[in-house]
Design an enzyme around this catalytic site. Structure first.
Site, PDB file in Angstrom:
ATOM      1  CB  SER A 235      -0.851   0.037   1.271  1.00  0.00           C
ATOM      2  OG  SER A 235      -1.880  -0.901   1.197  1.00  0.00           O
ATOM      3  N   GLY A 272      -2.691  -0.268  -4.274  1.00  0.00           N
ATOM      4  CA  GLY A 272      -1.510   0.203  -3.533  1.00  0.00           C
ATOM      5  C   GLY A 272      -0.922   1.522  -4.002  1.00  0.00           C
ATOM      6  CD  GLU A 315      -7.857  -6.557  -6.905  1.00  0.00           C
ATOM      7  OE1 GLU A 315      -8.520  -7.552  -7.169  1.00  0.00           O
ATOM      8  OE2 GLU A 315      -6.949  -6.546  -6.038  1.00  0.00           O
ATOM      9  N   PRO A 316      -7.254  -0.443  -7.452  1.00  0.00           N
ATOM     10  CG  PRO A 316      -7.550   1.489  -8.727  1.00  0.00           C
ATOM     11  CD  PRO A 316      -7.522  -0.018  -8.821  1.00  0.00           C
ATOM     12  N   GLY A 317      -7.848   1.219  -4.351  1.00  0.00           N
ATOM     13  CA  GLY A 317      -8.871   1.615  -3.390  1.00  0.00           C
ATOM     14  C   GLY A 317      -8.573   3.028  -2.915  1.00  0.00           C
ATOM     15  NE  ARG A 318      -3.408   3.823   0.534  1.00  0.00           N
ATOM     16  CZ  ARG A 318      -3.440   3.419   1.807  1.00  0.00           C
ATOM     17  NH1 ARG A 318      -3.622   4.276   2.770  1.00  0.00           N
ATOM     18  NH2 ARG A 318      -3.244   2.145   2.098  1.00  0.00           N
ATOM     19  CE1 TYR A 362      -2.054  -0.485   9.254  1.00  0.00           C
ATOM     20  CE2 TYR A 362      -3.474   1.339   8.637  1.00  0.00           C
ATOM     21  CZ  TYR A 362      -3.254  -0.020   8.767  1.00  0.00           C
ATOM     22  OH  TYR A 362      -4.237  -0.891   8.389  1.00  0.00           O
ATOM     23  CB  CYS A 389      -9.937   6.446  27.870  1.00  0.00           C
ATOM     24  SG  CYS A 389     -11.532   7.159  28.190  1.00  0.00           S
ATOM     25  CE1 TYR A 419      -8.384  -0.195   3.014  1.00  0.00           C
ATOM     26  CE2 TYR A 419      -6.993   1.558   2.124  1.00  0.00           C
ATOM     27  CZ  TYR A 419      -7.586   0.318   1.992  1.00  0.00           C
ATOM     28  OH  TYR A 419      -7.375  -0.410   0.865  1.00  0.00           O
TER      29      TYR A 419
END
Ligand code: LLP
Length: 471
Positions: A235, A272, A315-318, A362, A389, A419
């Protein structure tokens, strides 16, 4: 103070358009999204609020679909190209409508994602299913969808090949399958989001020969149709060399298979592709440049191996959804905290790690812009924190904000589409924010904000008491 405050200031949309949705504007006083000011959005729809620019999403999806179709056009001697939206990044019925009407397919990874994609009207012929531990129920739905089942089930283990074979035979269908290959190429991001190196849970290995073994098994069974090979290498990747290397390794396997008479019709290079999160990030690569570079590398590798160029998908998502969403928060408590060599403003907002876990998980970096007013107060080193908290409940670890920031101000955190909501939680019994669509007509909900009653609906004791039942 070692931090250079100017560099920690969030760039405005005109300065870094790559950081903001298309419709984001700053008129010198306020940020607006889809022609509605940030303060008005928060006033009318509450906070925290995920605001999604629908025209931007449709546009980005269309760019991916178009560049893949163009660069891999069979008129160029290629085998055609397509793009699947990795729905795990953010999913809702409207999101699926927008990306599919723009020409993308949908990549899913669970029963919930697959069911939602199909209910939202995605064409099964343009839907994929991933997962390293798919259930029989997931496989059954995938094989049974539409007239021929979904376009590809990406098998992840030898055991799964056997299970897909059994279920397809039971259903009297022929399942279309690809193989998830670990190519040994590992790129990008945090260790936990890098996937194609060998010592991890995904895929069938190129090096050890299990990918080859799976392909042979698939090709030998009449209930399965072998579509091709898949690799997802990680990614937030900027290095196209890594994709080219992964493609070339997949094609070396395709060559081995071709020599045995097994044709690889399709190659999927996964997702990615990196996006911009802060002013310190470089400009992202344009999808056109990515597709063109991949097309060149694949053409070359196919020439070397004497293979016909297969259909190529990604397959791009971001990179499709990430920049289309801005999270708006209301500022609450502001504290001046002494730190080594100076002090830092801790600016608490009304959400936090429940609506964006990425900084805690991350160490992901974001930026934040004072969105509701202009201030000429001197800049201060600040940290935007949530209301949970935990001291790790950080939204933006280092940012410059005007020193007069105060309760009631609105902060805008860009690039939260990927995400953010999809990994949100109810930690501390916080209700999850809604996602508001702007930029196409009037603002409207894509995902409703959660209510306290939604939170309690699954509580057996509370509901038993209300119904007057015995506990
Ligand atoms: N295809 C496959 C098989 C994947 O596993 C993924 C992401 C994608 C495509 C889409 O990758 P993208 O283009 O969005 O980078 N939760 C992490 C990212 C995990 C990605 C998992 N797989 C994060 O927040 O950065």
């Amino acid at each position: 103070m070692s931090h250079d405050l100017e560099n920690l200031l969030a760039p405005r949309p005109s300065e870094r358009p790559d950081l903001w949705p298309w419709s984001a504007r700053h008129d010198g006083t306020e940020l607006s999204l889809g022609k509605v000011s940030a303060s008005q959005l928060v006033e009318s729809y509450g906070s925290p609020l995920y605001v999604l620019d629908e025209a931007d999403l449709h546009g980005r999806a269309n760019v991916w679909a178009t560049v893949m179709a163009e660069e891999f056009w069979d008129g160029y001697g290629m085998g055609g190209g397509s793009a699947y939206y990795a729905a795990k990044a953010l999913m809702s019925g409207r999101v699926i409508e927008l990306v599919t009407s723009a020409g993308m397919g949908v990549d899913t990874a669970s029963l919930g994602e697959l069911t939602l994609a199909l209910r939202a009207g995605a064409d099964p012929d343009l839907v994929g299913l991933h997962g390293n531990n798919k259930s029989d129920e997931e496989l059954r739905l995938a094989i049974n969808a539409g007239t021929r089942g979904i376009a590809r089930i990406v098998v992840d283990s030898i055991g799964e090949v056997e299970r897909v074979t059994r279920i397809a035979s039971e259903l009297g269908r022929r399942a279309r399958v690809m193989i998830r290959v670990t190519t040994g190429v590992h790129a990008g991001g945090h260790e936990f989001i890098a996937t194609a190196h060998e010592d991890q849970k995904f895929g069938l290995s190129l090096a050890s020969g299990t990918a080859l073994e799976a392909a042979r098994k698939i090709a030998a069974h009449e209930s399965l149709e072998f579509m091709g090979l898949h690799a997802h290498i990680g990614s937030q990747i900027r290095d196209l060399e890594a994709f080219a290397e992964s493609a070339s390794r997949l094609l070396s396997l395709a060559k081995q298979l071709a020599d045995e008479g097994v044709v690889c019709h399709e190659l999927d290079l996964g997702g990615g592709y990196a996006i911009t999160y802060t002013g310190a990030d470089p400009q992202p690569l344009a999808p056109k440049e990515i597709a063109r570079t991949l097309a060149g590398a694949i053409r070359e590798a196919c020439e070397k191996f004497d293979l016909k160029v297969p259909h190529v998908s990604v397959e791009p998502g971001r990179s499709v959804i990430g920049p289309t969403v801005v999270t708006l928060y209301r500022v609450g408590t502001v504290k001046d905290v002494p730190i080594e060599g100076g002090s830092r403003l801790y600016v608490s907002v009304d959400g936090g790690m429940s609506d964006n876990i990425r900084p805690a998980l991350y160490d992901a970096k974001y930026t934040a812009l004072l969105a509701n007013r202009e201030s000429d107060a001197p800049l201060r080193l600040a940290r935007v924190v949530g209301k949970h908290c935990e001291s790790g409940d950080i939204v933006v670890s280092d940012v410059a904000l005007p020193g007069d920031i105060h309760e009631g101000d609105v902060l805008a955190v860009p690039a939260t589409g990927a995400y953010g909501h999809s990994m949100s939680s109810n930690y501390n019994m916080l209700t999850r924010p809604g996602t508001l669509g702007v930029g196409m007509g009037e603002p409207h909900w894509l995902i409703y904000p959660e209510k306290l009653e939604d939170l309690f609906a699954r509580d057996a004791a509370l509901n038993a008491a209300e119904l007057g039942e015995e506990k």
